[in-house]
Design a protein around this motif. Structure first.
Motif, PDB file in Angstrom:
ATOM      1  N   ASP A 137       0.836  -1.200   0.000  1.00 18.03           N
ATOM      2  CA  ASP A 137       0.000   0.000   0.000  1.00 18.03           C
ATOM      3  C   ASP A 137       0.871   1.249   0.000  1.00 18.03           C
ATOM      4  OD1 ASP A 137      -2.269  -1.528   0.008  1.00 18.03           O
ATOM      5  OD2 ASP A 137      -2.648  -1.325   2.165  1.00 18.03           O
ATOM      6  N   THR A 138       1.945   1.219   0.787  1.00 19.59           N
ATOM      7  CA  THR A 138       2.850   2.377   0.869  1.00 19.59           C
ATOM      8  C   THR A 138       3.562   2.608  -0.455  1.00 19.59           C
ATOM      9  OG1 THR A 138       3.205   2.033   3.239  1.00 19.59           O
ATOM     10  CG2 THR A 138       4.840   3.356   2.053  1.00 19.59           C
ATOM     11  N   GLU A 140       2.706   1.661  -3.454  1.00 24.16           N
ATOM     12  CA  GLU A 140       1.739   2.102  -4.463  1.00 24.16           C
ATOM     13  C   GLU A 140       1.366   3.567  -4.267  1.00 24.16           C
ATOM     14  OE1 GLU A 140      -2.044  -0.052  -6.322  1.00 24.16           O
ATOM     15  OE2 GLU A 140      -2.448   0.701  -4.302  1.00 24.16           O
ATOM     16  N   ASN A 172      -6.245  -7.567   1.780  1.00 22.62           N
ATOM     17  CA  ASN A 172      -4.805  -7.339   1.928  1.00 22.62           C
ATOM     18  C   ASN A 172      -4.063  -8.026   0.795  1.00 22.62           C
ATOM     19  OD1 ASN A 172      -4.988  -6.023   4.571  1.00 22.62           O
ATOM     20  ND2 ASN A 172      -5.639  -8.045   5.285  1.00 22.62           N
TER      21      ASN A 172
END
Length: 225
Positions: A137-138, A140, A172
């Motif tokens: 997530d980070t 991206e 996730n």
């Protein structure tokens, strides 16, 4: 990529050790004053049979090695002693806060570090949804916001093109090497580096300035007698 960012700033490393005859990836990241993350990628692969593996994986390992984009170690397997020496050198040259690693083959690397009597800030980083989900997530988010300076490293670009993420029922994500058609080691190493960097930021102690501001805010909100 501004190499000066790696001097004077805390650096975070991600290490994806390969099987002895495959690609090992090392990512180092540091955040500049403008918020951008600068990335330095290093790759290791055995020199013996490199042309055959290039044909097998449909990737120009031999050309990349000639250009210095991959360190081709002597012999038919990656020399973990050279990987250990490189980690020691990076820790001597830079302020390395954490080196994230996957426990696959880490015992061999630790043995090489013990041989040279060095302890490094190693931290195990799981490859499952729990650890990889926030890390991806980070990565991206930073990429979408244009805050990653990777210099267009061709081996990393190839790994990114091969990367396939799978989801658990909660949404996730993690990178799945079994579903990839080519190597993704560079993206795994990069995700681990971002994962420990974000974790370190979350755990960082509050500065004295921030503590003072918080205390002043509390004083302002206290009822007067």
């Amino acid at each position: 990529v501004d190499e000066q960012v790696f001097h004077g700033k805390q650096c975070y490393l991600g290490l994806d050790l390969s099987a002895r005859n495959d690609l090992t990836a090392l990512a180092m990241i540091a955040q500049a004053d403008d918020g951008a993350w600068h990335v330095r990628m290093e790759f290791f692969a055995p020199l013996h049979g490199i042309a055959d593996r290039a044909h097998r994986d449909r990737a120009p390992y031999d050309v990349w090695a000639e250009k210095g984009l991959i360190l081709a170690t002597p012999g038919a397997s990656v020399d973990y002693a050279l990987v250990a020496e490189r980690l020691v050198a990076l820790c001597d040259e830079h302020d390395v806060a954490v080196i994230a690693f996957d426990r696959w083959r880490i015992d061999v690397l630790k043995a090489e570090l013990a041989r040279v009597d060095r302890e490094l800030p190693l931290k195990e980083f799981g490859q499952g949804f729990k650890d990889m989900g926030p890390a991806l997530d980070t990565v991206e988010g930073e990429l979408l916001n244009g805050r990653v300076r990777h210099g267009g490293h061709p081996v990393l670009t190839w790994c990114a093109a091969n990367a396939i993420a799978v989801k658990d029922p909660a949404g996730n994500r993690k990178l799945d090497k079994s579903k990839a058609t080519g190597r993704i080691d560079g993206m795994v190493a990069l995700a681990m580096a971002f994962g420990v960097a974000v974790s370190a930021e979350a755990d960082a102690p509050t500065s004295m300035y921030e503590l003072l501001a918080q205390e002043q805010a509390r004083d302002a909100n206290r009822p007067t007698a």
